[in-house]
Design a protein around this motif. Structure first.
Motif, short mmCIF file in Angstrom:
data_model
loop_
_atom_site.label_atom_id
_atom_site.label_comp_id
_atom_site.label_asym_id
_atom_site.label_seq_id
_atom_site.Cartn_x
_atom_site.Cartn_y
_atom_site.Cartn_z
N ASP A 1 0.83 -1.20 0.00
CA ASP A 1 0.00 0.00 0.00
C ASP A 1 0.87 1.25 0.00
N ALA A 2 0.35 2.31 -0.60
CA ALA A 2 1.11 3.55 -0.72
C ALA A 2 1.45 4.15 0.65
N SER A 3 0.63 3.88 1.65
CA SER A 3 0.92 4.42 2.98
C SER A 3 2.24 3.88 3.51
N ARG A 4 2.55 2.62 3.21
CA ARG A 4 3.83 2.04 3.62
C ARG A 4 4.98 2.63 2.80
N ILE A 5 4.75 2.80 1.51
CA ILE A 5 5.77 3.41 0.66
C ILE A 5 6.06 4.83 1.13
N GLN A 6 5.02 5.55 1.51
CA GLN A 6 5.20 6.92 2.00
C GLN A 6 6.06 6.94 3.26
N ALA A 7 5.87 5.96 4.14
CA ALA A 7 6.69 5.89 5.35
C ALA A 7 8.16 5.68 5.00
N ASP A 8 8.42 4.85 3.99
CA ASP A 8 9.81 4.63 3.55
C ASP A 8 10.38 5.90 2.93
N VAL A 9 9.57 6.57 2.11
CA VAL A 9 10.02 7.82 1.49
C VAL A 9 10.37 8.85 2.56
N LEU A 10 9.55 8.96 3.57
CA LEU A 10 9.80 9.92 4.64
C LEU A 10 11.10 9.60 5.37
N ARG A 11 11.35 8.32 5.63
CA ARG A 11 12.58 7.93 6.32
C ARG A 11 13.81 8.31 5.48
N TRP A 12 13.73 8.08 4.18
CA TRP A 12 14.85 8.44 3.31
C TRP A 12 15.02 9.96 3.27
N VAL B 1 14.14 12.36 5.56
CA VAL B 1 14.64 12.98 6.79
C VAL B 1 16.09 12.58 7.07
N ASN B 2 16.53 11.44 6.50
CA ASN B 2 17.92 11.03 6.66
C ASN B 2 18.82 11.58 5.54
N ALA B 3 18.21 12.33 4.62
CA ALA B 3 18.95 12.94 3.50
C ALA B 3 19.64 11.89 2.64
N TRP B 4 19.01 10.71 2.49
CA TRP B 4 19.56 9.69 1.61
C TRP B 4 19.21 10.03 0.17
N ASP B 5 20.10 9.73 -0.73
CA ASP B 5 19.92 10.06 -2.14
C ASP B 5 18.91 9.09 -2.76
N PHE B 6 17.78 9.60 -3.22
CA PHE B 6 16.74 8.76 -3.80
C PHE B 6 17.23 8.05 -5.07
N SER B 7 18.23 8.61 -5.73
CA SER B 7 18.72 8.00 -6.96
C SER B 7 19.78 6.94 -6.69
N ARG B 8 20.63 7.17 -5.70
CA ARG B 8 21.80 6.31 -5.55
C ARG B 8 21.85 5.48 -4.28
N HIS B 9 21.25 5.98 -3.21
CA HIS B 9 21.36 5.25 -1.95
C HIS B 9 20.70 3.89 -2.11
N THR B 10 21.40 2.83 -1.78
CA THR B 10 20.88 1.49 -2.05
C THR B 10 20.70 0.66 -0.80
N ARG B 11 20.84 1.26 0.38
CA ARG B 11 20.74 0.46 1.60
C ARG B 11 19.91 1.20 2.65
N ASP B 12 18.92 0.51 3.17
CA ASP B 12 18.02 1.05 4.18
C ASP B 12 18.08 0.09 5.37
N PRO B 13 18.39 0.57 6.57
CA PRO B 13 18.53 -0.35 7.71
C PRO B 13 17.26 -1.11 8.05
N GLU B 14 16.12 -0.71 7.48
CA GLU B 14 14.88 -1.42 7.73
C GLU B 14 14.77 -2.70 6.90
N PHE B 15 15.69 -2.89 5.95
CA PHE B 15 15.61 -4.03 5.05
C PHE B 15 16.87 -4.88 5.13
N GLN B 16 16.73 -6.14 4.73
CA GLN B 16 17.86 -7.06 4.63
C GLN B 16 18.16 -7.24 3.15
N TYR B 17 19.42 -7.08 2.76
CA TYR B 17 19.79 -7.17 1.35
C TYR B 17 20.57 -8.45 1.08
N PRO B 18 20.43 -9.00 -0.13
CA PRO B 18 21.09 -10.28 -0.43
C PRO B 18 22.60 -10.23 -0.28
#
Length: 249
Positions: free
Chosen positions: A99-110, A112-129
């Protein structure tokens, strides 16, 4: 498509926009967002919204989209985009939706942390392969978290200072042609003969999580920025005649 009662007033959203709307607006403006970025999902949903052909079709402006975005359900884009939980990224295929409400929460986290929407590839809320590549110790994960992934036509450059020789050097990372791997070049600005490919065609996680940090550990890194690929020092080296023996690291 759900209609917002605020649609007619959406043109004035800038006067009363909350931080979530501002963050979504920023995500919409990000150039070529990485598929791991929530901006990728926002831009694709906006594209779908603009081409929506349902009975309740309305003229979708960006302002109206910002107002109604959190009300959109995953069923709105089902079959056109999905979340790949194995690779922790978005793809343009049928699959699980969010749902978009969850996506919006992720967008807000990125945002407020000033992460680059184009290049930042790691979010501590997720586990990456690639986290699994570091083994139980997790060595390199923290370094990889802060790494910038260059887009096509770009390189990332670290400028460093060598205290022993009092010289300034550089370490450039860019994507190898025709592959999903990356290359690291290194040298000193005052001597083009020192330029060389230090690491050739390595996975990004290995290069930025282990190889480059270990290489530069003895230097004082002064800056870390994105440049055009035309800034490659190998282009300069080709224009210089070599007569003396080079001074290597």
């Amino acid at each position: 498509m759900p209609k917002s009662k605020d649609t007619l007033d959406a043109a004035e959203w800038g006067n009363s926009a909350n931080i979530e709307m501002i963050a979504i607006d920023e995500a919409l403006s990000a150039p070529s967002p990485n598929p791991r970025s929530p901006a990728f999902a926002v831009q694709e949903i906006f594209r779908i919204a603009k081409s929506y052909g349902g009975e309740d079709q309305i003229f979708m402006t960006k302002e109206a989209f910002l107002v109604m975005f959190p009300r959109l359900k995953g069923t709105f884009y089902k079959g056109k985009m999905s979340w790949d939980s194995t690779r922790s990224c978005w793809n343009l295929q049928d699959g699980p939706t969010v749902d978009a409400s969850r996506i919006q929460a992720d967008v807000l986290r990125w945002y407020v942390n000033a992460w680059d929407f184009s290049r930042h590839t790691r979010d501590p809320e997720f586990q990456y392969p690639e986290d699994q590549e570091f083994g139980p110790s997790g060595e390199g994960v923290d370094k990889l978290f802060h790494a910038l992934m260059p887009l096509c036509g770009e390189l990332t450059r670290r400028i460093f200072f060598d205290r022993e020789s009092s010289r300034f050097g550089y370490c450039d990372v860019y994507k190898a042609d025709g592959t999903d791997k990356y290359v690291a070049e290194i040298g000193f600005f005052d001597d083009t003969r020192t330029h060389r490919i230090q690491f050739g065609a390595q996975p990004f996680w290995q290069l930025e999580g282990l190889s480059v940090p270990a290489l530069l550990s003895k230097y004082n890194v002064l800056s870390y920025r994105v440049h055009s690929i035309s800034a490659r020092r190998s282009n300069v080296k080709k224009q210089v005649a070599h007569s003396d023996s080079p001074t290597f690291f």
